[in-house]
Scaffold this active site. Structure first.
Site, PDB file in Angstrom:
ATOM      1  CB  SER A 589      -9.103 -17.132 -28.036  1.00  0.00           C
ATOM      2  OG  SER A 589     -10.009 -18.147 -28.412  1.00  0.00           O
ATOM      3  CB  SER A 778      -5.978 -25.846 -30.685  1.00  0.00           C
ATOM      4  OG  SER A 778      -5.269 -26.670 -29.802  1.00  0.00           O
ATOM      5  CG  ASN A 781     -13.344 -28.641 -30.632  1.00  0.00           C
ATOM      6  OD1 ASN A 781     -14.467 -28.603 -31.097  1.00  0.00           O
ATOM      7  ND2 ASN A 781     -12.534 -29.666 -30.829  1.00  0.00           N
ATOM      8  CE1 TYR A 782     -11.481 -26.132 -24.978  1.00  0.00           C
ATOM      9  CE2 TYR A 782     -10.730 -27.724 -26.601  1.00  0.00           C
ATOM     10  CZ  TYR A 782     -11.368 -27.436 -25.407  1.00  0.00           C
ATOM     11  OH  TYR A 782     -11.907 -28.443 -24.652  1.00  0.00           O
ATOM     12  CG  MET A 783      -6.836 -21.770 -30.858  1.00  0.00           C
ATOM     13  SD  MET A 783      -5.263 -21.877 -31.747  1.00  0.00           S
ATOM     14  CE  MET A 783      -5.741 -22.291 -33.400  1.00  0.00           C
TER      15      MET A 783
END
Length: 833
Positions: A589, A778, A781-783
């Site tokens: 992020s 991404s 799940n991650y950003m």
């Protein structure tokens, strides 16, 4: 008839409380919601001027059954002057004409028709001038045509005025989707601590059909072998695997796959069976049969395709929704996974083993106490167990036989359960912004510690933070693939000075299989500004790796005194709820936000188009994907697509060159050699005939042979259409007919071609850069999605350009953030309160 309908409704409501999604009786379908677009002023004017219009006549309006939803909910007061109950009583007493309850004209007021549209409402046809001796017949003909056109136009408008207004009706799936989106879970009151729900009800799991034997015999030592249905099913599983695919077509994985499959196949065959050696087995006849069935399926008619869709929707409406705390939620994986061969990822040691059929007795359901337990859909079977645990999110649970792991049926990604989990995850990562400096200061001190345990712990923390590696752990390579994380790194995974540059080189090539057997291969220069700037201590980390690997064999672990348990315990001590995944989420992020801010500060940013800004966003997304090692395998379809775009760009450039030559000829006045566009009418007509012929063959095909021939004809016709499109593309820069292009038109076309080439080259670069990088992982799940939403709002980019519909539904809770929202400690702390 009405009494029968009422009885059926009572019976259905008493047998099931899940009628919000399921509809098994086609004769008693729920009414379609109707949405009618009208101008309120026009409606008011019509109701005031014509009291007998269809809108003002309650008997005309209320001619549907009581079970139907009629009219606009926001305009009842305007349309009806009497209460609804009075209108219903009038309707019941009024004489009807047929079973549809339409009002007879003899016993009611007549509905006035719309005032007719006169010819004066239209533009009058031009009046002819005084007759002359020359061509009087032509003038008369012109006058007649003009009048006929005016009359035809007036007649057409009259017919349009009489037509009922178009009403947009939503399908059942769309209505359910709209109902689910209406629930804003982030505004709902919180539940008790530890509880995921108060009440939950669902319809269980949908099981695949039993195997239907096809009777095609495999060959063993050149001779056909008769198999039992259960044996034939397993043989069909192997025949369905592509012999040139990633499992059987790979020299490393093929022996593992074949060995595991044949061991399970022999167990199904039993002792004393004639099949004993895999090398003598020939699954070709079954494989040919399966290929023929694929061709047959392609020849289905539109009606058959519609029926298949109806069957799928019926299953979805029955099993695909759950009732949680009084609102609808979509279920994710309601279809039980069918039996087959286990594929796995990478060089999984169990690939090829037989996945057994799961029976209802192996399934444990979870729902609220007192909820109706759904009927088991498999005759002669029953559910294994029913639990009532509100502290877990899963709806059903069972064990699979390959790795003996628990599998779960859960709500879909756009559900409130997943939304709460996602928001909590991103808020926790945002809170790390306020603690990251203290954490980094702590592990940097450990990098120089005299205690080996502390030094290894500090180095592992640096690797998790700066290289975004997962924690990793010990694995039994006989049971699982040999995937590696930070704690399980071995000496063989590190290659010092990979380019043999000599003393002073601080590069290490890391090469190992990460999660899902994806290759992690990066050369890290620990002496670069990226890792040494701002006291990054990259040189110290390199020295520690040198020390940890000294005097060890290639198979020994680098962090020999560190375990995942010790590392995870240390992370929790540093910050409550901190894990390696929180580090990855934070870094993903933060990297996205920093890259976007850096791009937005460029002087040329304001002059970029939306498409160019999306490319810059994807470039930032790609940096995150590379950081997290989110890779994907390039498919044959991707390679074909990239090749096609390259060919189109080449063709466009050749056409632009030809246009420039045309411009020179037009300037000089030598226009005889300018090429002209050839007519493609005959080719188009030929394609239409071929497609129509193929469709007719599909509709009339009865046998499998006829269906296969119809599929071949359809594929040939589609290929012919592609060839015609290519031919049109090759000459689309030319002018049709004998008309000579002007200098201005040629210049405009050259400008158009410049724009086409620039756009296509941009598209090619974007696809080529991202062909081996998974941007979606991404994003999903991650950003933090709020960073992307704020970015789109600041730059007035449609969110559809960044997020797909699935992502917009999943992250609906993030869509209300302001344009200046930032990923920081304060925002994370606000969400946790």
């Amino acid at each position: 008839m009405a009494r029968s309908d009422t009885t059926s409704r009572r019976k259905r409501s008493s047998t099931t409380s899940m009628s919000y999604a399921e509809n098994d009786d086609d004769s008693d379908e729920e009414a379609e919601f109707e949405f009618e677009e009208e101008i309120p002023k026009k409606r008011a004017k019509r109701s005031s001027t014509s009291s007998s219009s269809p809108r003002a006549n309650p008997k005309t309006k209320m001619e549907t059954s009581e079970d139907e939803f009629v009219g606009d909910q926001d305009s009842d007061d305007d349309d009806f002057e009497e209460p609804l109950s009075a209108l219903k009583n009038k309707k019941d007493k009024s004489p009807s004409n047929g079973r549809n309850g339409r009002v007879k004209s003899s016993g009611t007021k007549k509905v006035k028709e719309e005032p007719p549209v006169s010819d004066d409402d239209f533009e009058e046809a031009p009046k002819p001038k005084k007759k002359r001796s020359a061509a009087p017949a032509k003038k008369k003909e012109t006058k007649t045509k003009a009048k006929s056109k005016a009359k035809a136009g007036a007649k057409h408008v009259k017919e349009e005025a009489k037509k009922p207004k178009t009403i947009k009706s939503l399908e059942k799936g769309d209505r359910l989707s709209a109902a689910m989106q209406a629930f804003l879970w982030w505004e709902a009151p919180p539940l008790q601590d530890g509880c995921q729900w108060t009440t939950m009800e669902h319809a269980g799991v949908a099981f695949p059909d039993e195997y239907d034997p096809h009777g095609v015999k495999m060959l063993y030592d050149g001779k056909p072998v008769t198999l039992k249905p259960c044996e034939e099913e397993v043989a069909t599983f192997f025949a369905a695997v592509d012999p040139d695919g990633m499992h059987l077509g790979n020299k490393k994985t093929a022996p593992i796959f074949i060995k595991n499959f044949f061991n399970d196949f022999k167990a199904v065959l039993g002792r004393g069976h004639v099949i004993k050696d895999f090398k003598k087995c020939d699954f070709g006849p079954i494989r040919d049969h399966l290929n023929e069935q694929k061709m047959v399926k392609k020849a289905i008619t539109d009606e058959e395709r519609k029926q298949n869709k109806t069957l799928r929707q019926r299953t979805m409406f029955k099993y695909g929704f759950a009732l949680v705390d009084g609102h609808l939620e979509k279920v994710g994986n309601y279809n039980m996974e069918p039996p087959g061969t286990f594929r796995g990822r990478g060089e999984h040691p169990k690939m090829g083993k037989l996945k057994q059929r799961v029976n209802p007795e192996q399934v444990k359901l979870n729902m609220s106490d007192g909820a109706r337990v759904p009927f088991c859909p498999v005759p002669g079977h029953a559910w294994g167990e029913v639990s009532h645990d509100p502290k877990v999110q899963w709806l059903a649970n069972w064990k699979e036989n390959i790795n003996n792991q628990d599998k779960y049926m859960q709500l879909a990604a756009q559900s409130s359960f997943k939304g709460k989990s996602d928001r909590s995850k991103y808020s926790k990562a945002a809170r790390l912004c306020g603690n990251i400096d203290a954490i980094r200061s702590s592990y940097k001190k450990k990098l120089k510690s005299k205690n080996v345990d502390e030094r290894q712990l500090g180095t592992a923390m640096w690797v998790i933070d700066r290289l975004a590696l997962r924690v990793g752990g010990e694995k039994d390579t006989d049971e699982e693939a040999d995937t590696v994380g930070c704690c399980s790194l071995r000496v063989e995974h590190l290659h010092f000075d990979p380019n043999n540059e000599g003393d002073g080189n601080l590069e290490i090539e890391l090469e190992f299989l990460g999660k899902d057997s994806m290759l992690f291969k990066q050369t890290i220069d620990f002496g670069s500004e990226l890792y040494t700037g701002n006291n990054g201590m990259g040189e110290q980390v390199f020295a520690n790796f040198k020390r940890f690997c000294a005097k060890k064999t290639p198979t020994q672990e680098v962090f020999d005194t560190l375990t995942p348990t010790i590392l995870n315990q240390h992370l929790k001590e540093v910050m409550e709820g901190l894990t390696a995944k929180v580090f990855r989420t934070y870094n993903a992020s933060k990297t996205l936000q920093d890259e976007l801010r850096k791009t937005e500060q460029k002087e040329s940013w304001s002059s970029l188009s939306d498409a160019e800004k999306v490319v810059e966003y994807n470039a930032a997304n790609r940096e995150v994907a590379i950081l997290c090692n989110h890779q994907k395998t390039v498919s044959k379809a991707q390679e074909t697509s990239l090749g096609a775009i390259s060919d189109k760009i080449k063709t466009l450039k050749d056409q632009r060159k030809e246009l420039k030559d045309t411009l020179k000829k037009v300037k000089s006045g030598k226009t005889k050699g300018i090429p002209k566009k050839k007519s493609a009418l005959e080719l188009d007509e030929d394609v239409k005939k071929s497609l129509a012929k193929a469709k007719k063959m599909k509709d009339e095909a009865k046998t499998n042979e006829e269906k296969i021939e119809a599929t071949k004809a359809d594929e040939a016709a589609k290929q012919k259409r592609r060839d015609v499109q290519k031919e049109k593309f090759k000459q689309m820069h030319l002018w049709a007919g004998d008309k000579v292009p002007t200098e201005e038109s040629v210049r405009k076309r050259i400008e158009t071609w410049n724009a086409k080439i620039a756009k296509m080259e941009l598209d090619l670069k974007h696809k080529d850069d991202n062909k081996e990088v998974s941007l979606g992982t991404s994003k999903l799940n991650y950003m933090d999605p709020r960073i992307s939403v704020a970015f789109c709002k600041r730059n007035e980019i449609p969110i559809e350009k960044i997020f797909s519909k699935t992502m917009r539904d999943k992250f609906n809770w993030s869509m209300a953030v302001p344009p200046d929202w930032e990923f920081n400690f304060d925002k994370g702390n606000e969400e946790s309160l």
